[in-house]
Enzyme design. Structure first.
Site, short mmCIF file in Angstrom:
data_model
loop_
_atom_site.label_atom_id
_atom_site.label_comp_id
_atom_site.label_asym_id
_atom_site.label_seq_id
_atom_site.Cartn_x
_atom_site.Cartn_y
_atom_site.Cartn_z
N HIS B 46 0.86 -1.19 0.00
CA HIS B 46 0.00 0.00 0.00
C HIS B 46 0.90 1.25 0.00
O HIS B 46 2.05 1.19 0.44
CB HIS B 46 -0.89 0.01 1.24
CG HIS B 46 -1.99 -1.01 1.23
ND1 HIS B 46 -3.03 -1.01 2.14
CD2 HIS B 46 -2.21 -2.08 0.41
CE1 HIS B 46 -3.85 -2.01 1.88
NE2 HIS B 46 -3.38 -2.69 0.84
N GLU B 48 1.03 3.87 1.87
CA GLU B 48 1.56 4.32 3.16
C GLU B 48 2.78 3.49 3.57
O GLU B 48 3.78 4.02 4.08
CB GLU B 48 0.50 4.22 4.26
CG GLU B 48 -0.77 5.02 4.00
CD GLU B 48 -1.86 4.19 3.32
OE1 GLU B 48 -1.57 3.49 2.33
OE2 GLU B 48 -3.00 4.26 3.79
N CYS B 75 -5.95 1.76 5.99
CA CYS B 75 -6.51 0.51 6.50
C CYS B 75 -5.82 0.19 7.83
O CYS B 75 -4.90 0.88 8.27
CB CYS B 75 -6.31 -0.62 5.49
SG CYS B 75 -4.60 -1.23 5.39
N CYS B 78 -2.02 -0.19 7.57
CA CYS B 78 -1.30 1.07 7.36
C CYS B 78 -1.38 1.98 8.57
O CYS B 78 -0.40 2.65 8.91
CB CYS B 78 -1.82 1.77 6.11
SG CYS B 78 -1.36 0.85 4.62
#
Lengths: 142, 142
Positions: B46, B48, B75, B78
């Site tokens: 992801h 992040e 999420c 993250c």
């Protein structure tokens, strides 16, 4: 879990919080990893994340549908990664002992995500707990 | 957030969920990343996480004490990584729209971790939301 403990001991020897993770698919180990946060100076380099990355690479898929054995209850980041990677069964050795910790079971219940994992606690808990508490005892003495 | 949106658009062009993240320290951008989950076939890739890894590498430290701008609410994985990396201020564009999602603020309140992050929502929310909803609309049509 014995394999995960062996990984955790490698972390211990490298002066890292001793956590090891193993991912198993169809009875075969597809990834092994231990915590490397200090040595790699990377906030994301927990055993579970490293094992998931290896397994994804091996399978060529971000959905693993495999089982994970981890010697210490995963943190928020790692439990999130476990859900994202569609781990089926999660076997935990030692529980997180921080006060007010959000338990994996609670996150699993609440998770709005498309996936829930089946969680089994206390696998070789004694040995897993001793390793972590021994590490922190040594650190405090040091 | 404009830089983060630019990153998110790169993800969009690569047929990835369009999320971009930027890490800023002392007014300087130290890491930029966009979601690469599909292309890298890695459940942890992801925006992040990739930005945090870059920033840790750049600073040689897993504690960033920096700010993050992200176009979509993180999420579980993250947000956990953001806490682990000691992000100070988190600026969020669009909210997660999944039902029963655990809001970052709730996790932040509950987190037993040694760190809490300051959260600001709704930064360029309109543009960030349109990008994500546009992506999913196109996917459904496709």
């Amino acid at each position: 879990m014995k394999r995960a403990l062996k990984e955790a001991k490698k972390a211990y020897e490298n002066d890292e919080v001793p956590v090891g993770a193993v991912i198993v698919l169809d009875g075969k180990v597809i990834a092994l990893a231990h915590n490397k946060r200090e040595s790699s100076r990377d906030a994301t380099a927990h055993a579970e994340i490293l094992a998931i990355k290896k397994a994804c690479k091996k399978l060529g898929d971000f959905r693993l549908s495999a089982d994970m054995y981890v010697t210490l209850e995963p943190c928020l980041m790692c439990f999130g990664a476990i859900l994202n990677a569609r781990i089926k069964n999660l076997y935990i050795g030692a529980p997180q002992n921080k006060e007010n910790a959000i338990r994996c079971e609670e996150l699993n219940e609440r998770a709005e995500l498309n996936h829930k994992v089946s969680i089994v606690r206390g696998v070789l808990e004694g040995e897993c707990s001793s390793l972590v508490s021994g590490y922190f005892l040594t650190k405090r003495k040091g």
